[in-house]
Design an enzyme around this catalytic site. Sequence first.
Site, mmCIF file in Angstrom:
data_model
loop_
_atom_site.group_PDB
_atom_site.id
_atom_site.type_symbol
_atom_site.label_atom_id
_atom_site.label_comp_id
_atom_site.label_asym_id
_atom_site.label_seq_id
_atom_site.Cartn_x
_atom_site.Cartn_y
_atom_site.Cartn_z
ATOM 1 N N TYR A 142 -6.828 -0.510 11.253
ATOM 2 C CA TYR A 142 -6.604 0.814 11.290
ATOM 3 C C TYR A 142 -6.160 1.054 12.676
ATOM 4 O O TYR A 142 -5.416 2.322 12.720
ATOM 5 C CB TYR A 142 -7.986 1.733 11.289
ATOM 6 C CG TYR A 142 -8.530 1.314 10.006
ATOM 7 C CD1 TYR A 142 -8.338 2.083 8.776
ATOM 8 C CD2 TYR A 142 -9.650 0.266 9.451
ATOM 9 C CE1 TYR A 142 -8.912 1.878 7.427
ATOM 10 C CE2 TYR A 142 -10.276 -0.080 8.297
ATOM 11 C CZ TYR A 142 -9.887 1.023 7.190
ATOM 12 O OH TYR A 142 -10.154 0.833 5.988
ATOM 13 N N ASN A 165 -6.531 9.120 0.391
ATOM 14 C CA ASN A 165 -5.269 8.895 -0.040
ATOM 15 C C ASN A 165 -5.261 9.349 -1.470
ATOM 16 O O ASN A 165 -6.104 8.608 -2.285
ATOM 17 C CB ASN A 165 -4.955 7.499 0.239
ATOM 18 C CG ASN A 165 -3.386 6.998 -0.546
ATOM 19 O OD1 ASN A 165 -2.888 7.774 -0.920
ATOM 20 N ND2 ASN A 165 -3.412 5.566 -0.519
ATOM 21 N N CYS A 173 -3.129 1.861 0.754
ATOM 22 C CA CYS A 173 -4.200 1.936 1.867
ATOM 23 C C CYS A 173 -5.036 0.571 1.678
ATOM 24 O O CYS A 173 -5.810 0.455 2.966
ATOM 25 C CB CYS A 173 -4.845 3.280 1.433
ATOM 26 S SG CYS A 173 -5.505 3.282 -0.102
ATOM 27 N N HIS A 174 -4.999 -0.048 0.603
ATOM 28 C CA HIS A 174 -5.730 -1.358 0.469
ATOM 29 C C HIS A 174 -5.510 -2.385 1.551
ATOM 30 O O HIS A 174 -6.177 -3.500 1.798
ATOM 31 C CB HIS A 174 -5.716 -1.962 -0.739
ATOM 32 C CG HIS A 174 -4.424 -2.121 -1.257
ATOM 33 N ND1 HIS A 174 -3.671 -1.393 -1.949
ATOM 34 C CD2 HIS A 174 -3.525 -3.332 -1.174
ATOM 35 C CE1 HIS A 174 -2.377 -2.034 -2.273
ATOM 36 N NE2 HIS A 174 -2.293 -3.143 -2.055
ATOM 37 N N GLU A 200 -2.088 -9.915 -4.074
ATOM 38 C CA GLU A 200 -0.692 -9.998 -3.228
ATOM 39 C C GLU A 200 -0.464 -11.299 -2.283
ATOM 40 O O GLU A 200 0.416 -11.746 -2.308
ATOM 41 C CB GLU A 200 -0.825 -8.808 -2.094
ATOM 42 C CG GLU A 200 -0.732 -7.469 -3.008
ATOM 43 C CD GLU A 200 -0.626 -6.319 -1.984
ATOM 44 O OE1 GLU A 200 -0.308 -6.386 -0.735
ATOM 45 O OE2 GLU A 200 -0.644 -5.308 -2.543
#
Lengths: 214, 166
Positions: A142, A165, A173-174, A200
């Site tokens: 962040y 979001n 945003c993850h 991912e």
Amino acid sequence: MSTGQDRHAETAHEAPADGLLQALHGRLVARAQDEGLLDVAYRVVDSPVGRVLVAASDSGVLRVAFEVQGHDAALEDLAVRVSPRVLEGGPRLDPVLRELEEYFAGRRTGFDVPLDLRLARGFRRDVVTTLPRIGYGTTASYTQVAAAVGRPAAVRAVGTACALNPVPLLVPCHRVVRSDGSSGRYAGGDEAKRTLLALERATAGALAPPAHGA
Amino acid sequence: MNGPFEDVVRVHGGTVLRVCRAVLRGPDAEDAWSETFLAALHAWPDLPADVNVEAWLVTVARRKAIDELRRRARHAVPVEAPDATAGVLLLGSVDGPGERDLDLWRAVRALPDKQRRVVVLHHLGGLPYAEVAGLVGGTDAAARRAGADGVAALRRTYGTQEADER
């Protein structure tokens, strides 16, 4: 099944409604699209992070909502903030749903469908437009995002912007995590965030150039 | 109104189809359904929040259905053969859509042809008897009598069914 043929025939005659109403609904969506009355089209699909609602205006994807956020609430919000001319279905969502399917299957690392970001304003919009710079399979804190947006002190506000979001998954945003490395909160649930990051990591690992050491 | 229109279609789609089918045959009824919801979608954002949505939709639907009926009446009008006119204006069979009032619709469907048309056009469609007579043929008085007979028959059959269930 004890229902005889007569009974079946009677049922078909008495209740023609469901299939027909579905067909009529489909025709209505098509007509609404043709006549410029389909302000918001949406569909709900299954995914590894639960049922996901995707809504789009004529110019792009407006909203992605997880089941835990409440799909009805998301639709009410769209009706109030965008337009109450909201209908389910139609081909408008086909491209984004195809890309999401590829993403969840590990065959896609970025999205290129147009977004309609009218639900994110001011600083929150700045954050949303900055997030795609965090690459697939990586994360940022962040604090790092706050610095990237040019407001290094606004760490908490970055957290809020991520939570609100309007198009999670499409805008990643993850990939924003706590400075201590733990994944932190997520609008789709903390578990969903871990699932996405694991997906991912696994895919990015598999995609890594094999010639790495050569 | 500021609620999603999708909810309106889901909740009232069956009722609107029932209204359209009471006045028109299959494909024509479906066209009237589409016209009704398209018009409603157009008007939806500007509709005052205190409007009774179902009543409003039924009004739109019967107007669309009757427009269609009138359009057809204008196209084939052999004045010397009122029976032929009545044939063109055949009302759709009133299929029960499920949900409530199924028995009433069954009872309406069981009425003699002319009574059924008059009852549907006058009581559901909101047409005065003079216009009903223009559509089904015969005089105002005959339409009025058919309507009264139809309602009386419904009171007998439907009323009995209800009484039986209690």
